[in-house]
Design a protein around this motif. Structure first.
Motif, PDB file in Angstrom:
ATOM      1  N   LEU B  33      51.648 -52.050  88.461  1.00  0.00           N
ATOM      2  CA  LEU B  33      51.560 -53.324  89.175  1.00  0.00           C
ATOM      3  C   LEU B  33      52.627 -54.308  88.709  1.00  0.00           C
ATOM      4  O   LEU B  33      53.141 -55.089  89.509  1.00  0.00           O
ATOM      5  N   PRO B  36      57.239 -53.860  89.768  1.00  0.00           N
ATOM      6  CA  PRO B  36      57.995 -54.500  90.848  1.00  0.00           C
ATOM      7  C   PRO B  36      58.138 -56.004  90.659  1.00  0.00           C
ATOM      8  O   PRO B  36      59.141 -56.608  91.070  1.00  0.00           O
ATOM      9  N   HIS B  38      58.373 -57.505  87.726  1.00  0.00           N
ATOM     10  CA  HIS B  38      59.403 -57.635  86.710  1.00  0.00           C
ATOM     11  C   HIS B  38      60.783 -57.459  87.340  1.00  0.00           C
ATOM     12  O   HIS B  38      61.702 -58.267  87.094  1.00  0.00           O
ATOM     13  N   ARG B  40      61.653 -57.867  90.397  1.00  0.00           N
ATOM     14  CA  ARG B  40      61.938 -58.989  91.296  1.00  0.00           C
ATOM     15  C   ARG B  40      62.430 -60.203  90.534  1.00  0.00           C
ATOM     16  O   ARG B  40      63.368 -60.885  90.952  1.00  0.00           O
ATOM     17  N   PHE B  58      55.085 -66.638  93.573  1.00  0.00           N
ATOM     18  CA  PHE B  58      53.976 -65.700  93.388  1.00  0.00           C
ATOM     19  C   PHE B  58      52.616 -66.371  93.265  1.00  0.00           C
ATOM     20  O   PHE B  58      51.602 -65.693  93.328  1.00  0.00           O
ATOM     21  N   ARG B  63      46.524 -65.919  89.996  1.00  0.00           N
ATOM     22  CA  ARG B  63      46.543 -65.635  91.428  1.00  0.00           C
ATOM     23  C   ARG B  63      47.337 -64.366  91.720  1.00  0.00           C
ATOM     24  O   ARG B  63      46.911 -63.519  92.510  1.00  0.00           O
ATOM     25  N   LEU B  64      48.489 -64.239  91.058  1.00  0.00           N
ATOM     26  CA  LEU B  64      49.315 -63.056  91.259  1.00  0.00           C
ATOM     27  C   LEU B  64      48.562 -61.806  90.847  1.00  0.00           C
ATOM     28  O   LEU B  64      48.551 -60.801  91.557  1.00  0.00           O
ATOM     29  N   ASP B  67      45.949 -60.961  93.428  1.00  0.00           N
ATOM     30  CA  ASP B  67      46.540 -60.366  94.630  1.00  0.00           C
ATOM     31  C   ASP B  67      46.928 -58.908  94.394  1.00  0.00           C
ATOM     32  O   ASP B  67      46.709 -58.047  95.248  1.00  0.00           O
ATOM     33  N   LEU B  68      47.535 -58.644  93.246  1.00  0.00           N
ATOM     34  CA  LEU B  68      47.953 -57.278  92.931  1.00  0.00           C
ATOM     35  C   LEU B  68      46.741 -56.350  92.876  1.00  0.00           C
ATOM     36  O   LEU B  68      46.754 -55.257  93.437  1.00  0.00           O
ATOM     37  N   ALA B  71      45.187 -55.787  96.463  1.00  0.00           N
ATOM     38  CA  ALA B  71      45.989 -54.915  97.326  1.00  0.00           C
ATOM     39  C   ALA B  71      46.008 -53.480  96.812  1.00  0.00           C
ATOM     40  O   ALA B  71      46.101 -52.537  97.598  1.00  0.00           O
ATOM     41  N   ALA B  72      45.928 -53.323  95.503  1.00  0.00           N
ATOM     42  CA  ALA B  72      45.960 -51.975  94.924  1.00  0.00           C
ATOM     43  C   ALA B  72      44.595 -51.319  94.938  1.00  0.00           C
ATOM     44  O   ALA B  72      44.466 -50.162  94.539  1.00  0.00           O
TER      45      ALA B  72
END
Lengths: 112, 221
Positions: B33, B36, B38, B40, B58, B63-64, B67-68, B71-72
């Motif tokens: 997770l 990407p 890192h 970015r 982000f 929050r980030l 979200d990760l 979605a995962a």
């Protein structure tokens, strides 16, 4: 989905994001941020970057994507994703279902 | 607000904070997770990789991470789990719970949560009454109690013995649903409630059945 401010479409998008990401990767192999850019360029500007990254991880673990690592001079290597054979089948099925669903919803919304 | 001048520390601190929010995950999940994100950050122009800009891109680290995870398809951060590393015993228990032989058992027990929410306050309510009455009149476990209760002259008191358990069950279910959103100060109290309810589940039938068994079996006269 219903808020005082109006209709919240985020739940709609959540269900479609898998297909969107697979659709982007069908065209070409890409890495995380590049996939996100394609998604935004397609008009889905509200999709969060983290949602794309998490979706890629999940789809890869489900066997729908392949990945190759490209070494990077500094920091973590860049991971490029592409559709696997199973991913192509899955995308094909998803496309059909999306078509049927969107046609039915369009008809219902038009005639209501 | 003063903008932090970009140094590697700004990006590192941000990533460290995100990693801390994902500390409960397995190492490979966390690495997959974060990679990407890192990458970015590294691709950002140096002047753009400030804490402010990263949070604008982000969201906050929490929050980030959320979200990760979502979605995962990974589980939410456990309630009460510290973002920083916890004590070794806690880490060991988490690892054990995620191990291959134990994880299905944990998943099954977790699936029983809704039933447990319904049961626990009834257990506490009825067990508490039984203790207060020393196994005497307040025996909600006996079906015969309800005709007795409703034959009382005071109808309002009768309704108490029906409404009491119902209210207790509803309250327990609501608490269970609210669980992750309860204030942290309340969490230990909820743990105590669960422990007592488990004790009641195990001990109460024995406490009630034991003397009856002993009597009818002739062990005591």
């Amino acid at each position: 989905m219903h808020t005082a401010a109006g209709f919240d479409g985020s739940q709609l998008l959540r269900g479609a994001l898998d297909l969107v990401v697979l659709g982007v990767l069908e065209r070409q192999e890409s890495y995380g941020y590049e996939v996100a850019r394609h998604v935004w360029a397609g008009g889905l500007v509200d999709v969060r970057e983290a949602s794309v990254y998490g979706t890629l991880t999940r789809l890869f673990r489900a066997g729908l994507l392949t990945a190759r690592i490209e070494p990077s001079a500094g920091g973590p290597h860049r991971k490029y994703y592409a559709l696997s054979a199973a991913g192509r089948v899955y995308l094909g099925q998803g496309r059909e279902q999306w078509k049927a669903l969107s046609t039915a919803v369009d008809d219902l919304l038009t005639n209501s | 607000m003063q903008t932090e001048a970009l140094r590697p520390a700004a990006a590192t601190n941000f990533l460290t904070a995100v990693a801390a929010e994902l500390a409960d995950l397995a190492d490979d999940d966390r690495a997959d997770l974060l990679a990407p994100v890192h990458q970015r950050i590294l691709e950002l122009a140096p002047a753009a990789a400030t804490r402010e800009h990263l949070e604008e891109l982000f969201g906050s680290p929490a929050r980030l991470a959320e979200d990760l995870r979502a979605a995962a398809g990974l589980p939410d951060q456990p309630v009460g789990s510290p973002a920083a590393e916890g004590p070794p015993l806690g880490q060991w228990l988490i690892s054990l719970a995620r191990s291959r032989p134990v994880a299905p058992v944990v998943a099954y027990v977790a699936s029983l949560r809704p039933a447990w929410w319904a049961a626990r306050w009834f257990l506490l309510f009825a067990f508490g009454l039984a203790v207060l009455s020393r196994g005497g009149g307040y025996r909600l476990h006996t079906i015969g109690f309800y005709p007795q209760a409703f034959s009382r002259t005071d109808p309002h008191l009768s309704m108490l013995w029906l409404l009491g358990p119902v209210v207790a069950i509803i309250a327990s279910i609501v608490l269970g649903l609210l669980g992750p959103r309860l204030p942290r100060a309340v969490q230990p109290g909820l743990v105590v409630v669960n422990v007592i309810a488990v004790f009641a589940l195990v001990a109460w039938p024995s406490w009630w059945l034991g003397p009856a068994f002993a009597f009818y079996s002739g062990l005591v006269t």
